[in-house]
Design an enzyme around this catalytic site. Structure first.
Site: not given
Ligand code: BG6
Length: 480
Positions: A15, A187, A241, A246
């Site tokens: 995947g 992280g 998401d 986050h």
């Molecule tokens: C992921 C989301 O968790 O984080 C995505 O599912 C997003 O939609 C991504 O693009 C962003 O991660 P980063 O580290 O590029 O900010």
């Protein structure tokens, strides 16, 4: 962490997540010398019937190569073996166990202990059957010593009830110290720096509160849309998401009290307390958006109301933060890619310089791109006149730490799972508290009771979001 034989199993090996994140992170750890080839074996597991070499070829394409990498790449790829099987029947897992045991027995440095890490790069719908099969057929043999650990990725459920259901199912099979729920924002270098910044600097200790801070913004922008992920994204939307995980994790680290020690449990106890003090956002403090063109994606259902943008105000009801708006903002298909924390301070009382109109003090922590921290402050404009100007104290990592390659989030987190350090992983009660904050709002959005307004791709998002910011007292700094 005890040493001995280490088997890393990546389930869902063919995947996207595995190819783009998991294997490259393992490769970087290997190059840095953290995965010693005489102890480690990596197993890819998936349903597709391919050979070891097919998998290796697929992974090769995702490894960043520099001049010296070629030899490392082939050494690394030699550690990878492929096992084919389904996610709901014993056979594949019996086969996997046989392969792992074979490796454990044949490893020269095998000290009798067996360390087995299962990384589920899979959709959450198959977590329960897969965990059950791992538990039944693949856990380490306890008389040998060692451990079995499970790494899972979000989305952990879609709301409070489904998340609790999932937690119960996994919790019946594995103990909490065996379960590593990844939120890859934990992280990131500057997210990990937050605790140090706050609790190792005298500057910040007395000022980090409602007496001095007027607002906190935690912002995520992406300059691309859902691109090929529309089918997944539409079921979740930007709040599930990005914001519920986050951005909320970042909020915890900005707002939590000082833990009594750096033990993972002490840190996570404090994060839970903050989450439990956050009230669900009020409708009038939420702006939802959807970019024009989102519905053209053939995998997105007609007329979908799923937000690709959201700005909302969270209120933390405790002694430190009462009255300070925490604005969380996230959007896809915006004008730039950026993630930052912006802390705005209150006005200086008794403004003898008449300088407040130029802007307030701000402390900005840029998580990406180009990690940096800067403090916006007022200085005397250099020259003969006694006038003031906005300037900044700037710590840009690219300039200051030129000889350090900042590790990828996944690299650190996988290393933590091997070391058994759960500090940067989401504990079950954190997850529950996080869902409690957002579930009422999400249910209203799902029922169509709150609508997304449209915005142009490549813009700043809906204007209503800027108005909301102004309404809660954010003052735009000029001339910066
Ligand atoms: C992921 C989301 O968790 O984080 C995505 O599912 C997003 O939609 C991504 O693009 C962003 O991660 P980063 O580290 O590029 O900010």
């Amino acid at each position: 962490d005890g040493g001995g034989c280490l088997s890393i199993v990546v389930l869902g090996a063919s995947g996207d997540l595995a190819k783009k994140k998991t294997f490259p992170a393992l490769f970087n750890l290997f190059r840095r010398g953290f995965l010693l080839s005489h102890e480690v074996y990596i197993f890819g597991y998936a349903r597709t019937n391919i050979s070891d070499d097919d998998l290796r070829d697929r992974i090769r394409g995702y490894l960043t190569l520099d001049n010296n990498a070629a030899q490392d790449v082939s050494k690394f790829l030699q550690l990878i073996k492929y096992v084919c099987g389904s996610y709901d029947a014993p056979q594949g897992f019996q086969c996997l166990d046989k392969e792992i045991s074979h490796h454990e027995i044949s490893t020269n440095t095998f000290h009798g202990s067996s360390r087995r890490l299962f990384y589920l790069a899979l959709p959450p719908s198959v977590y329960p059957p897969v965990c059950k099969l791992i538990k039944t057929y693949c856990t380490h043999k306890s008389h040998l010593g060692g451990w079995t650990r499970i790494v899972v990725e979000k989305p952990f459920g879609k709301d409070l009830e489904s998340a609790e259901h999932l937690s119960n199912q996994i919790g019946e099979l594995f103990e909490e110290p065996q379960i590593y729920r990844i939120d890859h924002y934990l992280g990131k270098e500057l997210v990990q720096n937050l605790l140090v910044l706050r609790f190792a600097n005298r500057f910040f200790l007395p000022s980090w509160n409602r007496d001095n801070i007027s607002s906190v913004q935690i912002v995520f922008r992406e300059d691309f849309g859902t691109e090929g992920r529309g089918g997944y994204f539409d079921q979740y939307g930007i709040i599930r998401d990005i914001i519920q995980n986050h951005l909320l994790q970042v909020l915890c680290l900005v707002a939590m009290e000082k833990p009594i020690s750096l033990k993972p449990e002490h840190i996570r106890d404090e994060k839970v307390k903050v989450l439990q003090s956050v009230a669900p956002p009020k409708d009038e403090e939420v702006v939802l958006g959807q970019y024009d063109g989102y519905l053209d994606d053939p995998t997105v259902p007609d007329g979908s109301n799923t937000p690709t943008f959201a700005t909302m105000v969270l209120r933390i009801h405790n002694e430190r933060w009462e009255g300070v708006p925490f604005v969380l903002k996230a959007g896809k298909a915006l004008e730039s890619r950026k993630a930052e924390i912006r802390i705005q301070f209150k006005e200086v009382p008794g403004d003898i310089f008449q300088c407040q109109k130029q802007g307030r003090n701000e402390f900005v922590i840029r998580l990406q791109p180009s990690e940096a921290m800067y403090m916006k402050l007022t200085v005397k404009k250099p020259g003969l006149e006694m006038s003031t100007a906005q300037s900044e104290l700037d710590l840009s990592y690219g300039q200051r730490y030129q000889d350090v390659t900042i590790p990828e989030a996944y690299e650190r987190l996988i290393l933590d799972t091997i070391r058994g350090d759960q500090q940067h992983f989401v504990r079950r009660d954190e997850l529950k508290a996080a869902w409690e904050i957002f579930t009422p709002l999400l249910h209203r959005i799902d029922k169509g009771e709150l609508k997304s307004v449209s915005y142009k791709p490549g813009s700043r998002g809906p204007e209503e979001a800027d108005e909301l910011l102004k309404k809660v007292g954010y003052v735009q700094t000029h001339g910066y």
